[in-house]
Structures are given as structure tokens and as C-alpha cells.
Scaffold this motif. Structure first.
Motif, mmCIF file in Angstrom:
data_model
loop_
_atom_site.group_PDB
_atom_site.id
_atom_site.type_symbol
_atom_site.label_atom_id
_atom_site.label_comp_id
_atom_site.label_asym_id
_atom_site.label_seq_id
_atom_site.Cartn_x
_atom_site.Cartn_y
_atom_site.Cartn_z
ATOM 1 N N SER A 66 -3.989 -0.100 6.114
ATOM 2 C CA SER A 66 -4.450 0.259 4.733
ATOM 3 C C SER A 66 -4.009 -0.812 4.202
ATOM 4 O O SER A 66 -5.129 -1.382 2.988
ATOM 5 N N ASP A 67 -3.778 -1.306 4.461
ATOM 6 C CA ASP A 67 -3.267 -3.146 4.207
ATOM 7 C C ASP A 67 -4.327 -3.838 3.868
ATOM 8 O O ASP A 67 -4.218 -4.932 2.989
ATOM 9 N N SER B 167 -1.070 -9.013 1.563
ATOM 10 C CA SER B 167 -1.133 -7.938 1.518
ATOM 11 C C SER B 167 0.160 -7.093 2.923
ATOM 12 O O SER B 167 -0.146 -7.859 3.361
ATOM 13 N N TYR C 293 -7.182 -3.544 0.155
ATOM 14 C CA TYR C 293 -7.259 -4.934 -0.939
ATOM 15 C C TYR C 293 -8.109 -6.157 -0.862
ATOM 16 O O TYR C 293 -6.964 -7.059 -1.488
ATOM 17 N N HIS D 58 1.308 -1.316 0.053
ATOM 18 C CA HIS D 58 0.000 0.219 -0.084
ATOM 19 C C HIS D 58 0.638 1.623 0.113
ATOM 20 O O HIS D 58 1.891 1.568 0.007
ATOM 21 N N ASN E 65 -8.676 1.838 -3.003
ATOM 22 C CA ASN E 65 -7.995 1.112 -1.607
ATOM 23 C C ASN E 65 -9.745 1.574 -0.959
ATOM 24 O O ASN E 65 -10.243 2.509 -0.545
#
Length: 708
Positions: free
Chosen positions: A245-246, A265, A249, A236, A429
Motif C-alpha cells: 500500500s505504501d 511514504s 501514492y 497508508h 491509492n
């Protein structure tokens, strides 16, 4: 006083967007102090001025004027423009109180305050304007749809999910004691800029560790079969560090896992920005080093007999996917993979040498210049995705690594780019939301023209799945989607997609990088002749944000009305003479294709058109309009803002070339006497539009259709 209170409350709202105690405290203290000081200072100056001139009453009106000047003078003025409206309204209410409620003028001031606030709120919450959007062009000649299993649909394989990590994460339970696999830490401190004592303490107080002990945390989606399966790593980009953020996805990871990929991820949130600090691109290699450490970890997972992943991972087939600054990280990982040491620190040895087959860049950044040069890419498959309404990167940075990727040797490689006209940055995202900026700045975004987030992710999912199937799994028929997305329209949302494609079998004739002479070709023995143009200039293709792609093109401008005699002999023509040696090397024939990139440079809604003519050694000529093969896309204008703030964009118009591939068999169908094996001239004839301007580049020959 009402004005000051309104501004302070607004600043507290902005400051508390952070979730670290120290960050919130410092932010609130800073904003309150600045607000009180500046408003008081400006009011003092105005009071002194009015005391001298005795022209206006020193009342709530002074607050209104003071706030207005403060909005202009204080740094970070955009925040104050939004919040300052509330201050102005507060000043009007204060002024109406000071004059007494029963006076008509007081009621008028109060009503004006309500009107100002109401109109401002309506404007800020409105979606914006999309009337300027380009419309898709006609398709040209019919194309044959791909008859393959849809990459838009979930694959047949069931999959499972787990996390691995330190096991003692303070903020995220998924990386706490319940992790399936406990991992060690890594020291990346030597590749991070110094933040200072207080900023360092802010990060430590939130995470409980510093850059000398970063955890190796990851989320894993893996097929339940025996394998082995290719490994896909997702990295990310930068976002507030307290948002995971990871985890954004899942839409891609689950899909790829169902198609037979082990997907990871990785967590790099501790390298992201906080309220008090941002590494400001200084963490570029640290993010890459973290990725390398995860790859080393997975090498252990796949080889250790006691590991649950023993035998399940094909470590000879690795793909890297990066979004935003994560795109820069995977570019660097692919480029540094074969180096012996860091180019800026020879005392830091590399022992990577991983089998990185493919790289996917999703709205990437590309500012990293180790030793003053961009990261070179060689013999790796690359797919770059970008959005025309990306208000974060403000340009298709992915074209830079796309153009500088080179191929050599006999192994097949390809590179592709796709420009999603109405896509933005954040919707790739799901944690980042559907806007590229959070309020209050996000209220200024022109959001109406942006495509629906689910359509944006679907488009990316289809293109990425097809690319990875084609380049990692060897199902090369899927690469035809990247050559011409019209063949997969039944899989994709109805949106403008501008694509470029080249593979290792492409042979270049002219890309204008060989010298400064406009009549020389890149290939030895080639030559160029241009006639009847109002302007001919070799130049470098730049992005909207004025960053250079370092790809040279030729600018061609024409205006046929400049000539009184419109005879065919005076038509603007751009001719490339092809050396016989190149045709013999490629065994050039009916199955090959002419290939080049081209785009219209004018903002007019009417798209230009031209013809392409081929001529063989015997003088047989065949001319076809370019629209016979594919339309030239219309000018792609993007307006990021609803009003006075441009988000740093240098232009609302970005020049994005598209690849045209012209099958020789189409020319043969017009004149069977034409002999492709004896081709001598490729001629661009500007007979379809009275005037126009285009960019033309990377003229060459693509391999035969059967070679895939």
C-alpha cells in the motif's frame, strides 16, 4: 455433487485471495468444511421431510433447494449469494442429467441453467446505474479565476527516489539489501491487541518478524536542489497486508517533490489485515507510533553531517498526509504531539514535540477514542477530503476532526474540507484498484457513477498541493482555491465539490453549542429571533453512517402555503443580532465577509434558495439572494450497490454543509448608504422558495480579503 463442487471451487477462489500459506490453508479448509457440512445437513433435513410427506422426488432438485437454504443460513451470506448462483445452476444441470438428456424437460432445465448463469454474470459485470446523480448547480455570480501557477502541473524541480529500511525484507526487494539507508526496528507490541497463537504464527510466517521488531521502511522522493525543503510524511491505511500500500501514492509524492517537498511514504503493511486476522482498528496508535518513529529517524537524517539529507530538510515545516486508517494515524499524531504521555498509559512517556504545521486527511477514519474522547486538534492546519461514493467508510469521517480543530493565539491557521461527490475510497491509492471491494463482493458495487480514477487523483493532487503551498510554504494566495473552488475550475475536473473553510481570524457569532435555548447566540451580547417557521430545532449534524460530527446546527423548516396571507411580514425569517463589541474588536468594514455553513436536507431535485439581509444601526437594509454569491448544492444521493446488498450504509443521502462567504462590498454596491461598521442584524429571509428544509450553522464573520 455438481452443486457441492461448484460451491467448493468458489470458496477456494475466495480463500486464495490471501497470499500466506497458512492463511490459504486455513481458509480453504474452513470453506470446504462449512460448505459440505451445511449443504449435506440441509439436504438431509429435506430428505427426511420428503420421506415423510412423499411429495417430491429426492434428486438433484434437493441439491438446488439445499443450496438455496444454505445461502440464507450460512454466515458471510453475501459470498454465498454470489457463489450460490453457480450452485443452483449446477443443481439444475444435475437434475437434467438424472432425467436423461433426450427428454424435453431436461433440455429445458439445462437451458435454464445456462440462462441463469449468463444473466447473473451479465449483472455482476455490469457497471451499474448513474441516473440518480445530482447535476452541478448554476454558478451564481461570476468569480474571478485565480491567476497563479497551476498546482495541477508538475513543478520546476527535478527529483530523485530511494528507499530506506531493514535491508532484509523477505517479500519486497525494495526494502532488501539494495536499500540506500539501513534502519533499526521498533517495538509496538504493547499497543496491539492479542491475536492468538495461530493468527500470530500466520503473520510471522509471512513477514519473518513480529510486532516487537517492526522495520522502519520508507520510500523517499526528494528534490535535487540544496534545500532545505519541507517534509511530508504519507501514511497508508488498511488493506491486505501482502499488497504494498505504501507504493500507491506515487501520483502525489512525485508531484509534491517537483514543487519542493521531501516526501516519504512509510510502510505499515505489517499492521494491515490478512486472511486469518485483522487488528480491527486496535492498531490505531501503533500506526501513529510508527509514524513518530519515522519522524525521529528523519530528525537524525537532517541533522547528521554525514547524511545525504543533511541540510536538505526543513524540520520546522512538517506536513502529515494520511489515507483511510492512515488518516486516523496522522490525526492522532497531530493531537498527541504536545502531550507528556499516552492518555491511556501514563507510564509510556512522549518526547515528540515536532513542528507539525499541516495535516491532510484523505477519506479518513475517525473512530479512535483514547480515554473515551476523540483526539483534540489545536493550532494545526487541516485539510479533509472525502468521497460521496466511498463504500468503505460510508460517510465523510473527515468532518469530525475538521469541526473539532480549534485555533488560538496570533499565528495564522486554517482548516478546509472538500467533499468529492463522485469519488470513492480506493482510487486514492493506485495499488488498491479502482473499486472499494475486491471480487466477489466488488461485483455488487454500483461503479458506474464513480468518477474516473485519474480525475479523482487529479482533484486531490490540486487541492493538496494548493493547501501545502499555502500553509507550509507561506504562499497563502493558494488558500483562495479552498475558499471557493470555482476560482480554480481551470485546474480541476468538472465535478461537484462541496467545500468548507475557516481560518484563525474567523469570529463566531452562533454555532448553537452554548446551551439548549434556541434564541441565544454563542458570542456574548448576541441574540437570535425566528419567525414563521413550521419547525425550528437545534440538532447535531450526523454522517450517513450515523456517526456524529459533534457539530451543532439549527434545522429550519418552512411552508409558506400554511399562511393564507403571503405578505412580506409573514415571511419566515431567522435574525441574528450582532453585538457592537465584536465589530469593534474586528474593526469590521467593507472588506469583511459574513460566513456560515448551510445545506438542503430534502431529497427533491429542486434546490431551495433564500435571501440574506443585513441591517445597520440606522435601519438601512440590503437584501440579496443567496444564489448571487454561490448556489446551494443539490441533494447528494449515493447508491453504493447494484442490488440487494447495501454495504452497511444507513442511508443513500448524506448531509454535507458548504461554507458561504458573503463580501460586505456586494451589499454596499446595492446601497452605498449601508454602513458595515454599524452592522446590527444578519437576517436569513426565506422568500425564494415556497417550502423547504435546511441546516444552518457556524454563523460568523470572516476576516477581510486583504488579510491573507
Amino acid at each position: 455433487m455438481g452443486t457441492v463442487i461448484t460451491l467448493i471451487l468458489g470458496q477456494i477462489f475466495v480463500a486464495t485471495r490471501g497470499k500466506t500459506f497458512l492463511g490459504m490453508f486455513l481458509g480453504i479448509l474452513l470453506y470446504i468444511t462449512a460448505t459440505i457440512f451445511v449443504v449435506a445437513l440441509v439436504r438431509l433435513i429435506l430428505s427426511v421431510g420428503l420421506w415423510i410427506f412423499h411429495k417430491l422426488p429426492k434428486s438433484g432438485l434437493l441439491c438446488v433447494v439445499a443450496v438455496f437454504i444454505a445461502v440464507i443460513l450460512i454466515p458471510y451470506a453475501i459470498w454465498y449469494w454470489i457463489i450460490g448462483i453457480g450452485g443452483i445452476a449446477g443443481g439444475l444441470v444435475s437434475l437434467s442429467f438424472s432425467r436423461g438428456w433426450r427428454r424435453p424437460s431436461s433440455l429445458a432445465l439445462f437451458a435454464t441453467a445456462i440462462l441463469v448463469v449468463g444473466m447473473t454474470v451479465w449483472w455482476l459485470l455490469s457497471p451499474g446505474d448513474d441516473s440518480y446523480l445530482a447535476r452541478p448547480s448554476a454558478d451564481g455570480a461570476p468569480v474571478e479565476p485565480l491567476s497563479l501557477p497551476s498546482p495541477a502541473e508538475r513543478g520546476p524541480l527535478p527529483f530523485e527516489y530511494l528507499t530506506y529500511g531493514s535491508g532484509n525484507d523477505l517479500r519486497r526487494p525494495e526494502f532488501g539489501p539494495t536499500v540506500a539507508i539501513r534502519t533499526s526496528t521498533v517495538d509496538v507490541s504493547c499497543f496491539l491487541p492479542e491475536l492468538g497463537k495461530w493468527r500470530h504464527r500466520e503473520r510471522w510466517s509471512y513477514w519473518g518478524f513480529d510486532p516487537t521488531k517492526l522495520p522502519l521502511n520508507g520510500r523517499v522522493w526528494y528534490p535535487m536542489g540544496s534545500g532545505p525543503y519541507p517534509l511530508v510524511m504519507i501514511v497508508h491505511g488498511n488493506h491486505p497486508m501482502w499488497e504494498n500500500s505504501d507504493s500507491g501514492y506515487t501520483w502525489l509524492a512525485e508531484h509534491l517533490a517537483s514543487h519542493g517537498f521531501v516526501v516519504v511514504s512509510i510502510d505499515a503493511n505489517f499492521l494491515n489485515s490478512s486472511v486469518a486476522s485483522d487488528y480491527d482498528q486496535g492498531e490505531n496508535f501503533a500506526r501513529t507510533l510508527l509514524l513518530y518513529q519515522h519522524l525521529a529517524l528523519w530528525k537524525q537524517f537532517s541533522s547528521a553531517p554525514s547524511s545525504r539529507f543533511a541540510g536538505k530538510v526543513d524540520f520546522s515545516k512538517i506536513a502529515l498526509v494520511g489515507h483511510s486508517r492512515g488518516g486516523q494515524a496522522v490525526t492522532t499524531a497531530a493531537g498527541f504531539n504536545r502531550l507528556s504521555s499516552h492518555p491511556e498509559n501514563g507510564n509510556f512517556p512522549f518526547h515528540f514535540q515536532y513542528d507539525i504545521q499541516s495535516v491532510v486527511l484523505i477519506a479518513p477514519m475517525d473512530p479512535y477514542l483514547p480515554s473515551g474522547s476523540p483526539v483534540p486538534l489545536s493550532n494545526v492546519n487541516i485539510l479533509a477530503l472525502g468521497g460521496g461514493h466511498d463504500a468503505d467508510t460510508l460517510g465523510f469521517w473527515g468532518l469530525r476532526p475538521y469541526y473539532r480543530t480549534t485555533f488560538s493565539g496570533d499565528q495564522y491557521y486554517c482548516k478546509a474540507s472538500a467533499y468529492l461527490y463522485r469519488a470513492n475510497h480506493s482510487a486514492f491509492n493506485t495499488i488498491w484498484g479502482d473499486r472499494d471491494y475486491q471480487p466477489p463482493l466488488g461485483w455488487l458495487l454500483n461503479h458506474k457513477p464513480v468518477m474516473a480514477p485519474q480525475d479523482q487523483r487529479k482533484t486531490a493532487r490540486v487541492l493538496i498541493t494548493a493547501f501545502l503551498k499555502g500553509t507550509v510554504k507561506g504562499e497563502t494566495a493558494y488558500l483562495d482555491l479552498l475558499r471557493d473552488t470555482r476560482r480554480g475550475r481551470h485546474w480541476l475536473p468538472d465535478e461537484i465539490l462541496v467545500t468548507q473553510f475557516e481560518d484563525s481570524r474567523f469570529r463566531l457569532i452562533a454555532d448553537f453549542s452554548e446551551d439548549l435555548d434556541p434564541i441565544t447566540a454563542t458570542v456574548p451580547g448576541g441574540a437570535i429571533v425566528h419567525e414563521n417557521f413550521s419547525r425550528v430545532m437545534e440538532t447535531v449534524l450526523n454522517l450517513r453512517n450515523e456517526a456524529s460530527t459533534e457539530q451543532k446546527v439549527v434545522f429550519l423548516g418552512w411552508k409558506r402555503s400554511d399562511w393564507k396571507d403571503h405578505t412580506p411580514a409573514l415571511l419566515p425569517q431567522y435574525s441574528i443580532f450582532v453585538p457592537e463589541s465584536l465589530l469593534q474588536e474586528m474593526k469590521f468594514g467593507p472588506g469583511h465577509r459574513l460566513s456560515f455553513i448551510l445545506c438542503d436536507t430534502q431529497r427533491e431535485p429542486e434546490v431551495v434558495d433564500l435571501s440574506v439581509e443585513v441591517e445597520d444601526e440606522s435601519g438601512h437594509r440590503v437584501r440579496l439572494p443567496l444564489r448571487h454569491f454561490a448556489p446551494i448544492h443539490p441533494p447528494l444521493i449515493s447508491k453504493f450497490s447494484k442490488g440487494f446488498y447495501d454495504f452497511g450504509s444507513a442511508s443513500d443521502f448524506e448531509l454535507i454543509p458548504q461554507t458561504f462567504e458573503l463580501p460586505m462590498k456586494d451589499f454596499l454596491s446595492v446601497d452605498p448608504q449601508f454602513d458595515p461598521s454599524r452592522l446590527r442584524v444578519i437576517r436569513f429571509v426565506f422568500d425564494q422558495s415556497e417550502s423547504g428544509e435546511i441546516l444552518l450553522g457556524r454563523i460568523g464573520i470572516a476576516a477581510s480579503e486583504e488579510s491573507n
